[in-house]
Design an enzyme around this catalytic site. Structure first.
Site, PDB file in Angstrom:
ATOM      1  N   ASP A 316     -55.668 -60.784 -33.694  1.00 40.31           N
ATOM      2  CA  ASP A 316     -56.751 -61.350 -34.492  1.00 40.31           C
ATOM      3  C   ASP A 316     -56.681 -60.754 -35.892  1.00 40.31           C
ATOM      4  O   ASP A 316     -56.632 -59.528 -36.064  1.00 40.31           O
ATOM      5  CB  ASP A 316     -58.109 -61.031 -33.849  1.00 40.31           C
ATOM      6  CG  ASP A 316     -59.256 -61.702 -34.563  1.00 40.31           C
ATOM      7  OD1 ASP A 316     -59.709 -62.749 -34.090  1.00 40.31           O
ATOM      8  OD2 ASP A 316     -59.701 -61.173 -35.602  1.00 40.31           O
ATOM      9  N   GLU A 359     -58.555 -67.579 -36.248  1.00 40.50           N
ATOM     10  CA  GLU A 359     -57.567 -66.593 -36.685  1.00 40.50           C
ATOM     11  C   GLU A 359     -56.964 -65.826 -35.519  1.00 40.50           C
ATOM     12  O   GLU A 359     -56.395 -64.751 -35.698  1.00 40.50           O
ATOM     13  CB  GLU A 359     -58.210 -65.614 -37.687  1.00 40.50           C
ATOM     14  CG  GLU A 359     -59.341 -64.782 -37.130  1.00 40.50           C
ATOM     15  CD  GLU A 359     -60.713 -65.444 -37.286  1.00 40.50           C
ATOM     16  OE1 GLU A 359     -61.709 -64.706 -37.323  1.00 40.50           O
ATOM     17  OE2 GLU A 359     -60.768 -66.685 -37.372  1.00 40.50           O
TER      18      GLU A 359
END
Length: 441
Positions: A316, A359
């Protein structure tokens, strides 16, 4: 008429019949937002029905009003079967009302390219082709031999009659003028020696071409085949052949059929397949495709009861929202592509990466222990830090990465079970300060 390969001058009545029988074919593209009940059409799609660009809205309810009442339930059932996952694609022939109130026959095909976490369809893309001319031709072929020859020579495709005797070579006993476009051959040349096609059909498809005809002749089942040809002028193209066989008095087989250019359809199908498995922004595998690949590896582990090590990483980008807030979503998209490029550069051929959403990215490393996976994760963090992301203004946007790692086990019930462990480790990395690596057993 002096022969079966020549178009004689048509009478005025025949010309009128031909004009009514054959309409110009075309293909349009549509893009359906399933939850919103919206569908967008290309200008070519609207033109098929005689509409201008602004004359058709995007409400799905309005689209059903244009379907012929006798075909509506069949169309809806076919769409629903694909939405429910009971078919790989949506494909149907039906009638649709034009702007002037008349109906055309169309061939629609499409595929759901995105679904939500529960599998419900979100987006569906497809094409619609006007097949009115072909349907009309099919009806008119039953009338007279003269009209058959004149019509088929005008059809965009090759109408043919093919004979396979009990002994001796097979031959085309009839070939329409479409042979010039389909095979870049004169009809008489194709009829003189059918073996001429062996030099045009792609070498990888030639055995299947001949075997499919032999199988069809033995079982008297309809012949359907998509195959490639290599032509001097057009290059590599796809052709679609359809024919119905019948047994002749001497024990041979006679086919009446039609061969069309399927190149554009195959291109669209390839794009649909790619869009169904690829994240459009990063061009990495999407979540659904990634999870399917992980499940395949997990199934193999379970079947072999193997001790092979497979590591699963959840990654992430830290503080990604700040990039969007400061420089805009275009910069955020560019940052995701930047990281995707770094990911690709660090992977081996046997590894797999996918964008899971937002993301978040996932990586599967085959033949990798926990120690090696941690080394990979550190290298990924280092490479991200060493390769700064620069926005259009020239400013550098600092990117950092939190990573959670787990090892897949043969006893894992599903790919989701493995992913949940790595996701929990990722959560710990975020909670404990970000730009960290955490592991789960």
């Amino acid at each position: 008429m002096t022969g079966p390969y020549r178009v004689d001058a048509l009478t005025s009545e025949s010309q009128q019949t031909l004009s009514m029988a054959i309409a110009e074919s075309g293909t349009g593209i549509w893009d359906r937002d399933v939850p919103a009940g919206k569908i967008r059409y290309s200008a070519g799609w609207k033109a098929i029905l005689g509409y201008a660009e602004h004359e058709i809205g995007d409400e799905i309810g309005d689209s059903y009003l244009r379907v012929h009442p006798d075909d509506l339930e069949y169309v809806k059932a076919t769409i629903q079967a694909h939405f429910d996952g009971r078919t790989d694609a949506y494909e149907v022939e039906h009638r649709i009302r034009c702007k002037d109130g008349s109906y055309k026959w169309v061939h629609s095909r499409g595929r759901v390219v995105s679904r939500d976490a529960r599998g419900a369809p979100l987006r569906m893309i497809g094409t619609t082709t006007d097949i009115t001319a072909l349907r009309t031709v099919s009806d008119q072929l039953r009338e007279t031999a003269d009209l058959i020859t004149n019509l088929t020579n005008e059809v965009p495709g090759l109408v043919f009659q093919y004979r396979m005797p009990p002994d001796g070579p097979a031959r085309f006993s009839y070939a329409s003028a479409g042979a010039r476009e389909i095979y870049e051959l004169e009809p008489w040349a194709l009829a003189a020696d059918a073996r001429i096609l062996d030099a045009l059909i792609h070498p990888e498809d030639l055995p299947q071409y001949h075997e499919s005809l032999r199988t069809c002749a033995a079982a008297l089942t309809p012949w359907h085949l998509e195959y490639r040809v290599c032509l001097p002028r057009q290059g590599l193209c796809w052709r679609q052949a359809d024919a119905r066989p019948q047994r002749t008095a001497d024990g041979g087989t006679l086919w009446h059929g039609f061969i069309t250019d399927a190149t554009e359809h195959k291109r669209i199908e390839a794009e649909l397949r790619e869009s169904a498995t690829t994240d459009g922004l990063t061009l990495l595998p999407n979540r659904r495709h990634f999870m399917a690949q992980v499940q395949t590896v997990l199934d193999r582990l379970a079947q072999r009861d193997s001790d092979d090590c497979v590591a699963l990483l959840m990654c992430d980008l830290d503080h990604f929202k700040q990039i969007n807030d400061r420089w805009g979503h275009a910069a955020g998209d560019a940052a995701l592509r930047h990281f995707a490029s770094i990911l690709r550069s660090e992977l081996r051929a046997a590894d797999l990466v996918g964008r899971m959403g937002g993301e978040e990215f996932a990586v599967m490393l085959r033949g990798t222990s926990m120690t090696s996976a941690i080394t990979f994760a550190r290298r990924l963090q280092h490479q991200l830090a060493a390769t700064p992301f620069v926005v259009e203004s020239g400013e550098r946007a600092a990117l950092a990465l939190s990573i959670g790692i787990t090892l897949m086990h043969a006893v894992d019930g599903s790919a989701e079970a493995s992913l949940i462990r790595s996701d929990r480790a990722l959560y710990r990395a975020k909670r404990n300060g970000r730009n960290r690596i955490e592991t789960a057993p």
